[in-house]
Design a protein around this motif. Structure first.
Motif, mmCIF file in Angstrom:
data_model
loop_
_atom_site.group_PDB
_atom_site.id
_atom_site.type_symbol
_atom_site.label_atom_id
_atom_site.label_comp_id
_atom_site.label_asym_id
_atom_site.label_seq_id
_atom_site.Cartn_x
_atom_site.Cartn_y
_atom_site.Cartn_z
ATOM 1 N N GLY A 120 -8.023 8.247 -39.650
ATOM 2 C CA GLY A 120 -8.074 8.255 -38.194
ATOM 3 C C GLY A 120 -7.888 9.639 -37.630
ATOM 4 N N SER A 121 -7.656 9.703 -36.332
ATOM 5 C CA SER A 121 -7.464 10.970 -35.633
ATOM 6 C C SER A 121 -6.237 10.878 -34.739
ATOM 7 N N VAL A 122 -5.569 12.005 -34.582
ATOM 8 C CA VAL A 122 -4.390 12.089 -33.731
ATOM 9 C C VAL A 122 -4.578 13.266 -32.780
ATOM 10 N N GLU A 123 -4.413 13.028 -31.470
ATOM 11 C CA GLU A 123 -4.493 14.087 -30.477
ATOM 12 C C GLU A 123 -3.077 14.545 -30.156
ATOM 13 N N GLY A 124 -2.872 15.849 -30.174
ATOM 14 C CA GLY A 124 -1.615 16.422 -29.743
ATOM 15 C C GLY A 124 -1.887 17.351 -28.580
ATOM 16 N N LEU A 125 -1.089 17.263 -27.533
ATOM 17 C CA LEU A 125 -1.227 18.160 -26.390
ATOM 18 C C LEU A 125 0.095 18.214 -25.651
ATOM 19 N N MET A 126 0.201 19.173 -24.742
ATOM 20 C CA MET A 126 1.421 19.378 -23.989
ATOM 21 C C MET A 126 1.131 19.200 -22.501
ATOM 22 N N PRO A 127 1.456 18.023 -21.943
ATOM 23 C CA PRO A 127 1.226 17.815 -20.511
ATOM 24 C C PRO A 127 2.267 18.563 -19.682
ATOM 25 N N PHE A 128 2.125 18.503 -18.375
ATOM 26 C CA PHE A 128 3.104 19.091 -17.462
ATOM 27 C C PHE A 128 4.442 18.371 -17.623
ATOM 28 N N LYS A 148 0.844 -1.189 0.000
ATOM 29 C CA LYS A 148 0.000 0.000 0.000
ATOM 30 C C LYS A 148 0.878 1.238 0.000
ATOM 31 N N GLY A 149 0.429 2.286 -0.685
ATOM 32 C CA GLY A 149 1.189 3.525 -0.668
ATOM 33 C C GLY A 149 0.360 4.680 -1.175
ATOM 34 N N LEU A 150 0.795 5.876 -0.834
ATOM 35 C CA LEU A 150 0.133 7.081 -1.336
ATOM 36 C C LEU A 150 0.498 7.273 -2.795
ATOM 37 N N GLU A 151 -0.454 7.808 -3.551
ATOM 38 C CA GLU A 151 -0.200 8.083 -4.962
ATOM 39 C C GLU A 151 -1.084 9.214 -5.453
ATOM 40 N N PHE A 152 -0.764 9.697 -6.652
ATOM 41 C CA PHE A 152 -1.585 10.689 -7.329
ATOM 42 C C PHE A 152 -2.694 9.976 -8.088
ATOM 43 N N PRO A 153 -3.890 10.586 -8.174
ATOM 44 C CA PRO A 153 -4.974 9.965 -8.946
ATOM 45 C C PRO A 153 -4.611 9.828 -10.426
ATOM 46 N N GLY A 154 -5.102 8.780 -11.017
ATOM 47 C CA GLY A 154 -4.901 8.572 -12.446
ATOM 48 C C GLY A 154 -4.864 7.102 -12.764
ATOM 49 N N GLU A 186 -8.206 1.929 -24.901
ATOM 50 C CA GLU A 186 -7.957 1.895 -26.343
ATOM 51 C C GLU A 186 -8.770 2.977 -27.063
ATOM 52 N N PHE A 187 -8.085 3.786 -27.835
ATOM 53 C CA PHE A 187 -8.638 4.890 -28.629
ATOM 54 C C PHE A 187 -9.306 5.985 -27.794
ATOM 55 N N GLU A 188 -9.036 6.016 -26.495
ATOM 56 C CA GLU A 188 -9.506 7.099 -25.640
ATOM 57 C C GLU A 188 -8.464 8.211 -25.692
ATOM 58 N N SER A 189 -8.906 9.457 -25.745
ATOM 59 C CA SER A 189 -7.932 10.544 -25.732
ATOM 60 C C SER A 189 -7.287 10.627 -24.350
ATOM 61 N N ILE A 190 -6.062 11.115 -24.295
ATOM 62 C CA ILE A 190 -5.339 11.248 -23.032
ATOM 63 C C ILE A 190 -6.104 12.179 -22.089
ATOM 64 N N LYS A 191 -6.600 13.281 -22.632
ATOM 65 C CA LYS A 191 -7.337 14.245 -21.815
ATOM 66 C C LYS A 191 -8.632 13.625 -21.277
ATOM 67 N N ALA A 192 -9.341 12.878 -22.101
ATOM 68 C CA ALA A 192 -10.567 12.213 -21.645
ATOM 69 C C ALA A 192 -10.249 11.194 -20.553
ATOM 70 N N ALA A 193 -9.136 10.478 -20.700
ATOM 71 C CA ALA A 193 -8.731 9.503 -19.686
ATOM 72 C C ALA A 193 -8.422 10.200 -18.359
ATOM 73 N N LEU A 194 -7.768 11.354 -18.436
ATOM 74 C CA LEU A 194 -7.451 12.115 -17.235
ATOM 75 C C LEU A 194 -8.732 12.500 -16.489
ATOM 76 N N TYR A 195 -9.691 13.068 -17.203
ATOM 77 C CA TYR A 195 -10.961 13.474 -16.581
ATOM 78 C C TYR A 195 -11.682 12.261 -15.993
ATOM 79 N N ARG A 196 -11.721 11.171 -16.734
ATOM 80 C CA ARG A 196 -12.419 9.964 -16.285
ATOM 81 C C ARG A 196 -11.750 9.369 -15.050
#
Length: 160
Positions: free
Chosen positions: A79-87, A31-37, A42-52
Motif C-alpha cells: 500500500g501507500s502512506v501519505e505523510g504531511l504536516m498540516p497547520f 446554521k452557522g459560519l464555517e471554514f470550507p472543507g 476512502e483512500f483519498e489523500s488528505i491533500k487531495a481531499a483539501l483541494y477537492r
C-alpha cells in the motif's frame, strides 16, 4: 468517526488579514459560519481531499498551502502512506459529531466564490472582526468553527 480536511483561506488586504467563511445549512444543526472543507473519502489523500473540498464548496482553486507541509508518500507492494504536516490537527472530544480533522492555511486563485448546493454566503471577513464575533456572538459559528477559530486567533497572536 469522520476524518476531515479544512482550509483557513487567507488574503492580505490594505485593511488587514481577511479570512473566507461560508454558511452551511446542515440537517438537524443550526446554521452557522464555517471554514470550507469536509470529509476525506476512502483512500483519498488528505491533500487531495483539501483541494477537492475547497473547489466543491467555494468554486475556488487553492494556489498555495502555507507553511511547510513536507508531503511525502511512501509506497510498497502492500500500500501507500501519505505523510504531511498540516497547520494543526483537531479532534472533537464532545459534541454532535465525532471527528478528527486537518487544518491548512491556504491562499486561493483570484475569483469570486460560487454558491452551490453545499454552501453559500461566502464572505471575506477581517480576522479582527471574526475574533470579535467569536467573543460576542459565538453562535454565529458552528461549534467546530468556534474551536478552530479560537485556536487560529491564539496562533496569530503568538506568532505574528
Amino acid at each position: 468517526m469522520y476524518v476531515n480536511a479544512r482550509a483557513i483561506i487567507e488574503r492580505q488586504t490594505r485593511s488587514g488579514l481577511e479570512i473566507l467563511v461560508q454558511v452551511r445549512d446542515k440537517p438537524n444543526q443550526p446554521k452557522g459560519l464555517e471554514f470550507p472543507g469536509g470529509r476525506v473519502e476512502e483512500f483519498e489523500s488528505i491533500k487531495a481531499a483539501l483541494y477537492r473540498e475547497v473547489l466543491e464548496e467555494t468554486g475556488l482553486k487553492i494556489k498555495i498551502i502555507k507553511g511547510d507541509i513536507n508531503q511525502r508518500v511512501y509506497s510498497n507492494n502492500d500500500g501507500s502512506v501519505e505523510g504531511l504536516m498540516p497547520f494543526f490537527v483537531y479532534q472533537t472530544i464532545h459534541g454532535p459529531v465525532d471527528s478528527i480533522g486537518f487544518i491548512f492555511r491556504c491562499e486561493v486563485e483570484e475569483g469570486e466564490a460560487a454558491i452551490n448546493e453545499e454552501s453559500y454566503g461566502h464572505q471575506w471577513i477581517r480576522l479582527a472582526i471574526l475574533e470579535e464575533m467569536l467573543k460576542n456572538t459565538p453562535d454565529a459559528f458552528d461549534f467546530l468553527t468556534q474551536g478552530l477559530l479560537d485556536y487560529y486567533c491564539y496562533w496569530v497572536k503568538v506568532n505574528c
